[in-house]
Design a protein around this motif. Structure first.
Motif, PDB file in Angstrom:
ATOM      1  N   LEU A  86       0.811  -1.219   0.000  1.00 37.97           N
ATOM      2  CA  LEU A  86       0.000   0.000   0.000  1.00 37.97           C
ATOM      3  C   LEU A  86       0.845   1.270   0.000  1.00 37.97           C
ATOM      4  O   LEU A  86       0.321   2.363   0.238  1.00 37.97           O
ATOM      5  CB  LEU A  86      -0.940  -0.009   1.213  1.00 37.97           C
ATOM      6  N   HIS A  87       2.142   1.144  -0.266  1.00 39.57           N
ATOM      7  CA  HIS A  87       3.003   2.329  -0.312  1.00 39.57           C
ATOM      8  C   HIS A  87       2.522   3.287  -1.400  1.00 39.57           C
ATOM      9  O   HIS A  87       2.012   2.861  -2.433  1.00 39.57           O
ATOM     10  CB  HIS A  87       4.449   1.934  -0.590  1.00 39.57           C
ATOM     11  N   GLY A  88       2.697   4.568  -1.139  1.00 41.86           N
ATOM     12  CA  GLY A  88       2.358   5.582  -2.129  1.00 41.86           C
ATOM     13  C   GLY A  88       0.933   6.076  -2.062  1.00 41.86           C
ATOM     14  O   GLY A  88       0.533   6.904  -2.880  1.00 41.86           O
ATOM     15  N   PRO A 117      19.795   4.921   7.248  1.00 40.02           N
ATOM     16  CA  PRO A 117      20.166   5.774   6.113  1.00 40.02           C
ATOM     17  C   PRO A 117      19.772   5.158   4.767  1.00 40.02           C
ATOM     18  O   PRO A 117      19.547   5.878   3.797  1.00 40.02           O
ATOM     19  CB  PRO A 117      21.690   5.903   6.237  1.00 40.02           C
ATOM     20  N   SER A 118      19.649   3.842   4.704  1.00 39.13           N
ATOM     21  CA  SER A 118      19.246   3.170   3.470  1.00 39.13           C
ATOM     22  C   SER A 118      17.731   3.225   3.228  1.00 39.13           C
ATOM     23  O   SER A 118      17.273   2.868   2.146  1.00 39.13           O
ATOM     24  CB  SER A 118      19.702   1.705   3.501  1.00 39.13           C
ATOM     25  N   ASN A 119      16.956   3.711   4.196  1.00 41.59           N
ATOM     26  CA  ASN A 119      15.500   3.788   4.052  1.00 41.59           C
ATOM     27  C   ASN A 119      15.128   5.155   3.466  1.00 41.59           C
ATOM     28  O   ASN A 119      14.618   6.037   4.145  1.00 41.59           O
ATOM     29  CB  ASN A 119      14.815   3.552   5.397  1.00 41.59           C
ATOM     30  N   HIS A 120      15.399   5.298   2.175  1.00 44.12           N
ATOM     31  CA  HIS A 120      15.213   6.587   1.506  1.00 44.12           C
ATOM     32  C   HIS A 120      13.760   7.053   1.516  1.00 44.12           C
ATOM     33  O   HIS A 120      13.492   8.247   1.650  1.00 44.12           O
ATOM     34  CB  HIS A 120      15.744   6.513   0.076  1.00 44.12           C
ATOM     35  N   ARG A 121      12.821   6.139   1.385  1.00 46.57           N
ATOM     36  CA  ARG A 121      11.398   6.500   1.387  1.00 46.57           C
ATOM     37  C   ARG A 121      11.024   7.158   2.713  1.00 46.57           C
ATOM     38  O   ARG A 121      10.382   8.196   2.741  1.00 46.57           O
ATOM     39  CB  ARG A 121      10.535   5.261   1.154  1.00 46.57           C
ATOM     40  N   ALA A 122      11.441   6.566   3.815  1.00 45.78           N
ATOM     41  CA  ALA A 122      11.113   7.121   5.135  1.00 45.78           C
ATOM     42  C   ALA A 122      11.812   8.456   5.353  1.00 45.78           C
ATOM     43  O   ALA A 122      11.196   9.408   5.855  1.00 45.78           O
ATOM     44  CB  ALA A 122      11.499   6.131   6.229  1.00 45.78           C
TER      45      ALA A 122
END
Length: 172
Positions: A86-88, A117-122
């Motif tokens: 359900l992202h986005g 740092p690798s969780n760019h979306r968050a």
């Protein structure tokens, strides 16, 4: 605290997480993260010291959740997760708005969190809200290196003033 939410998904409601939600929460957690929280972590958070909510459809299907820990004039966001399928759809923003409302109700002036740092979306979500990186915790998260060997990933510590975030989100 219960709030209605209208999105591209069927109507959903924020409500306190209960033990009955743990199976659904664990299913989302395992799909969302390579190193998920344990069922015990979530069960331990189901006490009055924490603010723990799920966003669920009327039929009970859990879409996402958050766990936060109030402190003296601050709140620490420990986990905020949306079902990866359900992202986005804006559900993460809705959950973060609920964290802000809960923080204000608890008298928090600051909201803190750690993020990989690798969780760019968050990170993009938190920066859009007005969070700022304030520190780095070295070797905070379990991870795997490029060879699949266990290692650690740093955490980016972010913070923001609750009243500033609420004004930005028109939640004041």
């Amino acid at each position: 605290m219960s709030a209605q939410f209208n999105a591209p998904q069927p109507e959903a409601e924020l409500r306190a997480m209960t033990e009955m939600d743990l199976h659904a929460v664990m299913s989302i957690e395992r799909r969302a993260y390579e190193f998920p929280w344990s069922r015990g972590n979530f069960a331990d958070s189901l006490n009055p010291r924490y603010v723990v909510q799920v966003l669920a459809r009327p039929d009970g299907v859990v879409l996402g959740y958050f766990v936060a820990m109030p402190g003296v004039e601050e709140m620490h966001l420990l986990n905020l997760t949306v079902d990866p399928a359900l992202h986005g759809l804006g559900l993460g923003r809705h959950l973060l708005d609920a964290v802000l409302v809960a923080a204000a109700m608890q008298g928090a002036l600051l909201l803190w969190l750690e993020v990989r740092p690798s969780n760019h979306r968050a990170i993009r979500l938190y920066e859009r809200y007005g969070f700022h990186a304030v520190a780095k915790r070295r070797n905070y998260y379990p991870a795997l290196d490029v060879y699949g060997q266990p290692c650690k990933e740093d955490a980016l510590v972010m913070s923001a003033q609750v009243d500033v975030l609420r004004r930005r989100r028109d939640l004041a």
